[in-house]
Design a protein around this motif. Structure first.
Motif, PDB file in Angstrom:
ATOM      1  N   ASP A  79       0.776  -1.278  -0.024  1.00 53.42           N
ATOM      2  CA  ASP A  79       0.066   0.169   0.049  1.00 53.42           C
ATOM      3  C   ASP A  79       1.115   1.276  -0.193  1.00 53.42           C
ATOM      4  N   TRP A  80       0.974   2.112  -1.207  1.00 53.44           N
ATOM      5  CA  TRP A  80       1.746   3.045  -1.248  1.00 53.44           C
ATOM      6  C   TRP A  80       0.937   4.331  -0.913  1.00 53.44           C
ATOM      7  N   ILE A  81       1.915   5.305  -0.328  1.00 57.27           N
ATOM      8  CA  ILE A  81       1.553   6.770  -0.262  1.00 57.27           C
ATOM      9  C   ILE A  81       2.272   7.603  -1.417  1.00 57.27           C
ATOM     10  N   CYS A 148       6.251   6.042  -1.145  1.00 57.42           N
ATOM     11  CA  CYS A 148       6.682   5.210  -0.117  1.00 57.42           C
ATOM     12  C   CYS A 148       5.686   4.400   0.657  1.00 57.42           C
ATOM     13  N   PRO A 149       5.885   3.381   0.955  1.00 50.70           N
ATOM     14  CA  PRO A 149       4.606   2.735   1.785  1.00 50.70           C
ATOM     15  C   PRO A 149       4.845   2.846   3.305  1.00 50.70           C
ATOM     16  N   ASP A 150       5.501   3.810   3.632  1.00 49.91           N
ATOM     17  CA  ASP A 150       5.725   4.202   5.140  1.00 49.91           C
ATOM     18  C   ASP A 150       4.932   5.261   5.559  1.00 49.91           C
ATOM     19  N   ARG A 151       3.669   5.166   6.027  1.00 48.01           N
ATOM     20  CA  ARG A 151       2.870   6.371   6.205  1.00 48.01           C
ATOM     21  C   ARG A 151       3.320   7.445   7.041  1.00 48.01           C
ATOM     22  N   SER A 152       4.019   6.806   8.024  1.00 39.51           N
ATOM     23  CA  SER A 152       4.595   7.852   9.221  1.00 39.51           C
ATOM     24  C   SER A 152       5.649   8.749   8.489  1.00 39.51           C
ATOM     25  N   TRP A 153       6.407   8.395   7.779  1.00 43.54           N
ATOM     26  CA  TRP A 153       7.532   9.093   7.089  1.00 43.54           C
ATOM     27  C   TRP A 153       6.894   9.912   6.023  1.00 43.54           C
ATOM     28  N   MET A 154       5.931   9.534   5.266  1.00 49.94           N
ATOM     29  CA  MET A 154       5.320  10.377   4.235  1.00 49.94           C
ATOM     30  C   MET A 154       4.468  11.316   4.774  1.00 49.94           C
ATOM     31  N   THR A 155       4.027  11.240   5.952  1.00 48.14           N
ATOM     32  CA  THR A 155       3.290  12.396   6.712  1.00 48.14           C
ATOM     33  C   THR A 155       4.105  13.360   7.133  1.00 48.14           C
ATOM     34  N   ARG A 160       6.753  18.652   5.749  1.00 45.29           N
ATOM     35  CA  ARG A 160       7.754  19.414   5.265  1.00 45.29           C
ATOM     36  C   ARG A 160       7.735  20.116   4.160  1.00 45.29           C
ATOM     37  N   LEU A 161       7.133  19.450   2.943  1.00 48.09           N
ATOM     38  CA  LEU A 161       7.292  20.094   1.689  1.00 48.09           C
ATOM     39  C   LEU A 161       5.897  21.041   1.730  1.00 48.09           C
ATOM     40  N   ASP A 162       4.724  20.555   2.427  1.00 46.44           N
ATOM     41  CA  ASP A 162       3.650  21.354   2.386  1.00 46.44           C
ATOM     42  C   ASP A 162       3.047  21.459   1.025  1.00 46.44           C
ATOM     43  N   ARG A 163       3.455  22.158   0.036  1.00 48.60           N
ATOM     44  CA  ARG A 163       2.594  22.285  -1.067  1.00 48.60           C
ATOM     45  C   ARG A 163       2.572  20.948  -2.051  1.00 48.60           C
ATOM     46  N   VAL A 164       1.999  19.960  -1.375  1.00 44.91           N
ATOM     47  CA  VAL A 164       1.896  18.679  -2.118  1.00 44.91           C
ATOM     48  C   VAL A 164       0.469  18.057  -2.221  1.00 44.91           C
ATOM     49  N   ILE A 165       0.123  17.212  -2.854  1.00 49.08           N
ATOM     50  CA  ILE A 165      -1.129  16.617  -3.071  1.00 49.08           C
ATOM     51  C   ILE A 165      -0.932  15.021  -2.443  1.00 49.08           C
ATOM     52  N   GLU A 166      -1.551  14.494  -1.509  1.00 52.40           N
ATOM     53  CA  GLU A 166      -1.239  13.077  -1.187  1.00 52.40           C
ATOM     54  C   GLU A 166      -2.160  12.207  -1.589  1.00 52.40           C
ATOM     55  N   VAL A 167      -1.964  11.245  -2.137  1.00 51.24           N
ATOM     56  CA  VAL A 167      -2.929  10.126  -2.502  1.00 51.24           C
ATOM     57  C   VAL A 167      -2.416   8.798  -2.240  1.00 51.24           C
TER      58      VAL A 167
END
Length: 210
Positions: A79-81, A148-155, A160-167
């Motif tokens: 399951d990827w983020i 990345c599949p690591d949800r904690s790291w992707m959060t 940090r990046l702020d201006r991104v869209i998460e799917v």
């Protein structure tokens, strides 16, 4: 009577010996500094000189290169983020140098644990228009996804990046999520580089592409 006189004589002799011994002198709490030990300077300007030299490029920053590592198995389904933004935001923005630094730190962490690296970049993902047409309309092109599949790291990275869209991309292999539509374009260098360090070497992100 004689015993009493002997005791008094012994006491007098002991008192006399104590009086003749040299007295200990009190030492000053501020002892003189040993030869060769420099006195600490207040307001040392060396750090200020380093900052100035760094701004001129005299001090070379860490290169945007990584130690050898192995990417995750292409066929492994997870399951990827994905964090979506345009390619220039990811790779040619002076404010986003922390992307390379954060990836480098995670590579080190995973390598120490003996695990494969599970972060991927993909330019113009094949699945973007097909699975997320509304989000795709909001992106300046070409678009890039950090996966990345690591949800904690992707959060952490999203904050940090702020201006991104998460799917989310559930139950997909690395090969499926990393299928790209085009290579990363060659960006013109910024007209004015304002950061106090040199820009990272072009193409550092290639290590994270399948």
């Amino acid at each position: 009577m004689q015993a009493s006189l002997k005791v008094q004589a012994a006491a007098a002799a002991s008192s006399c010996r104590r009086a003749q011994q040299p007295r200990c002198q009190a030492t000053s709490p501020m002892q003189p500094r040993a030869p060769g030990v420099a006195k600490p300077r207040v307001g040392d300007t060396r750090s200020q000189r380093n900052v100035a030299a760094h701004a001129k490029g005299a001090i070379k920053p860490m290169e945007a290169t990584f130690t050898e590592f192995k990417l995750i198995d292409k066929s492994q389904k997870q399951d990827w983020i994905a964090l979506l933004a345009n390619a220039e935001f990811f790779f040619n923005d002076a404010q986003n140098e922390q992307i390379a630094e954060n990836l480098r730190e995670r590579v080190r962490y995973l390598s120490e644990k003996g695990e494969d690296v599970d972060m991927l970049f993909v330019c113009e993902p094949e699945w973007l228009e097909r699975l997320f047409p509304e989000q795709a309309k909001r992106l300046r092109r070409p678009a890039v996804a950090l996966l990345c599949p690591d949800r904690s790291w992707m959060t952490f990275m999203r904050i940090r990046l702020d201006r991104v869209i998460e799917v989310s991309l559930p139950n997909m292999s690395a090969e499926e999520v990393a299928t790209c539509g085009q290579p990363v374009p060659k960006f013109p260098p910024p007209a004015k580089w304002t950061a106090p360090y040199k820009p990272y070497a072009w193409g550092w992100w290639d290590r994270f592409m399948l």
